[in-house]
Motif scaffolding. Structure first.
Motif, PDB file in Angstrom:
ATOM      1  N   TRP A   1     -42.703  13.994   6.176  1.00 50.05           N
ATOM      2  CA  TRP A   1     -42.867  15.297   5.543  1.00 50.05           C
ATOM      3  C   TRP A   1     -41.555  15.779   4.934  1.00 50.05           C
ATOM      4  CZ3 TRP A   1     -45.895  18.044  10.068  1.00 50.05           C
ATOM      5  CH2 TRP A   1     -47.203  17.516  10.119  1.00 50.05           C
ATOM      6  N   TRP A   2     -41.636  16.314   3.747  1.00 47.62           N
ATOM      7  CA  TRP A   2     -40.548  16.898   2.966  1.00 47.62           C
ATOM      8  C   TRP A   2     -39.624  15.841   2.367  1.00 47.62           C
ATOM      9  CZ3 TRP A   2     -42.955  21.034   2.457  1.00 47.62           C
ATOM     10  CH2 TRP A   2     -43.451  21.796   3.522  1.00 47.62           C
TER      11      TRP A   2
ATOM     12  N   SER B   1     -38.927  12.841  -0.560  1.00 47.21           N
ATOM     13  CA  SER B   1     -39.241  12.775  -1.975  1.00 47.21           C
ATOM     14  C   SER B   1     -38.822  11.431  -2.549  1.00 47.21           C
ATOM     15  CB  SER B   1     -38.507  13.911  -2.707  1.00 47.21           C
ATOM     16  OG  SER B   1     -38.683  13.821  -4.098  1.00 47.21           O
TER      17      SER B   1
ATOM     18  N   ASP C   1     -43.373  14.420  -3.747  1.00 45.04           N
ATOM     19  CA  ASP C   1     -42.925  14.989  -2.478  1.00 45.04           C
ATOM     20  C   ASP C   1     -44.073  14.930  -1.482  1.00 45.04           C
ATOM     21  OD1 ASP C   1     -40.131  16.568  -2.818  1.00 45.04           O
ATOM     22  OD2 ASP C   1     -41.248  16.592  -4.694  1.00 45.04           O
TER      23      ASP C   1
ATOM     24  N   ALA D   1     -45.768  16.287   1.790  1.00 49.02           N
ATOM     25  CA  ALA D   1     -45.778  17.581   2.464  1.00 49.02           C
ATOM     26  C   ALA D   1     -46.753  17.537   3.640  1.00 49.02           C
ATOM     27  CB  ALA D   1     -46.165  18.688   1.477  1.00 49.02           C
TER      28      ALA D   1
ATOM     29  N   GLU E   1     -45.738  27.494   3.328  1.00 46.90           N
ATOM     30  CA  GLU E   1     -44.437  26.823   3.320  1.00 46.90           C
ATOM     31  C   GLU E   1     -44.320  25.889   2.123  1.00 46.90           C
ATOM     32  OE1 GLU E   1     -41.397  24.424   6.300  1.00 46.90           O
ATOM     33  OE2 GLU E   1     -43.452  24.866   6.961  1.00 46.90           O
ATOM     34  N   ILE E   2     -45.384  25.204   1.773  1.00 44.54           N
ATOM     35  CA  ILE E   2     -45.359  24.340   0.594  1.00 44.54           C
ATOM     36  C   ILE E   2     -45.081  25.164  -0.661  1.00 44.54           C
ATOM     37  CG2 ILE E   2     -46.812  22.883  -0.882  1.00 44.54           C
ATOM     38  CD1 ILE E   2     -48.156  21.913   1.768  1.00 44.54           C
TER      39      ILE E   2
ATOM     40  N   ARG F   1     -41.403  26.005  -0.927  1.00 43.37           N
ATOM     41  CA  ARG F   1     -40.545  24.874  -1.292  1.00 43.37           C
ATOM     42  C   ARG F   1     -40.824  24.376  -2.707  1.00 43.37           C
ATOM     43  NH1 ARG F   1     -38.328  21.410   3.077  1.00 43.37           N
ATOM     44  NH2 ARG F   1     -38.501  22.484   5.077  1.00 43.37           N
TER      45      ARG F   1
END
Length: 315
Positions: free
Chosen positions: A161-162, A164, A173, A175, A219-220, A223
């Motif tokens: 997760w997070w 890229s 990315d 997520a 949260e996505i 970001r």
């Protein structure tokens, strides 16, 4: 093409990423005693199908074509991406697919990248994957790379997760999602699950994979602001007491799009395989109603027919 990327540390288990405990044996027995998973299919002939082929696009366009279930053909900035590709007529454990793939596999342009959200059979379909050239870049959750390498794929990127990676001029990315993973009796949560944010020069889109509703959408959005289109699942939600932690109901999908700050919603994860109890066309009618009640512009709901496409032009 060689992809330069720092692979994540692979864990023995990703059970610590679960948002809720997995169903117990007692839960499964209760489900079986009260009717099991099998849904009603008598109105399957009302599932819209519009197989008109892939529309022409320019390098500044972003085109989304719904193949069925969670499979999308995404063409962005001149690249072609497959998300959760399933072209098989059957997958293990469920009846034959209700509608044909919206695009013939033979009609696909060369594929620049494949995205896999998690390893469940309705998202990772071995017969489909094995039709691809082994040099095709494949982007997968952490812990799932071995499955592809054992099948001789040479460009496999695992992401946590997070994390890229850039491929074919696009940025991908990985997520969070509120889900789980398993393909066999002894690999529960041995690989990760998640969703994808795909960014190009003109547009940014989101593919939710498979997920329950939760705070990860907000949260996505924080970001990755400026999501143009969110591809969100709207089916496989009944009974709610069993499915809610891992599958959204249509009303929750509308809220998820709001949380994401996305301009458009493109529906998926319905009308292809009978996974749960709801009538097969109910997800479509419910999301249309929820979208309307939320005060959203009807033109921003891409409630696509199987095989239908929508194109975003240059901003």
């Amino acid at each position: 093409m060689r992809i330069q990327f720092q692979q994540p540390t692979i864990q023995h288990s990703y059970a610590d990423r679960l948002h809720a405990p997995l169903p117990t044996f007692r839960d499964v027995m209760r489900l079986m005693w009260t009717g099991g998973f099998r849904g009603r299919v008598e109105d399957s002939d009302r599932i819209p199908v519009l197989r008109t082929g892939l529309p022409p696009v320019t390098a500044q366009d972003t085109a989304l074509t719904w193949v069925g279930h969670s499979t999308y053909v995404l063409r962005m900035a001149g690249a072609t991406v497959l998300a959760d590709p399933v072209w098989s007529s059957r997958i293990p454990g469920v009846p034959r697919r209700l509608t044909p793939p919206g695009v013939a596999f033979s009609e696909l342009p060369p594929v620049d990248a494949v995205l896999i959200s998690h390893n469940h059979y309705d998202h990772l379909d071995a017969p489909t994957v094995l039709r691809l050239p082994r040099s095709t870049p494949v982007l997968v959750p952490a812990g799932l790379g071995r499955w592809f390498r054992r099948r001789r794929f040479t460009e496999v990127v695992e992401l946590d997760w997070w994390q890229s990676v850039s491929v074919a001029g696009l940025t991908f990315d990985f997520a969070p999602a509120q889900h789980w993973s398993r393909r066999g009796p002894r690999d529960t949560c041995r690989s990760l699950w998640g969703s994808w944010v795909i960014s190009g020069p003109e547009h940014r889109v989101y593919h939710a994979g498979d997920t329950g509703y939760g705070p990860h959408f907000t949260e996505i959005a924080q970001r990755y602001p400026g999501i143009d289109v969110a591809m969100v699942p709207i089916g496989a939600y009944d009974p709610r007491w069993f499915m809610q932690p891992v599958h959204m109901a249509p009303e929750e999908a509308v809220q998820a799009v709001e949380d994401l700050g996305a301009t458009y919603a493109a529906t998926m994860h319905w009308g292809t395989f009978v996974l749960t109890r709801e009538p097969v066309t109910e997800p479509l009618s419910r999301i249309r109603k929820a979208w309307r009640e939320a005060g959203r512009d009807a033109k921003q709901l891409w409630d696509l027919a199987v095989g239908e496409s929508r194109v975003l032009g240059r901003k």
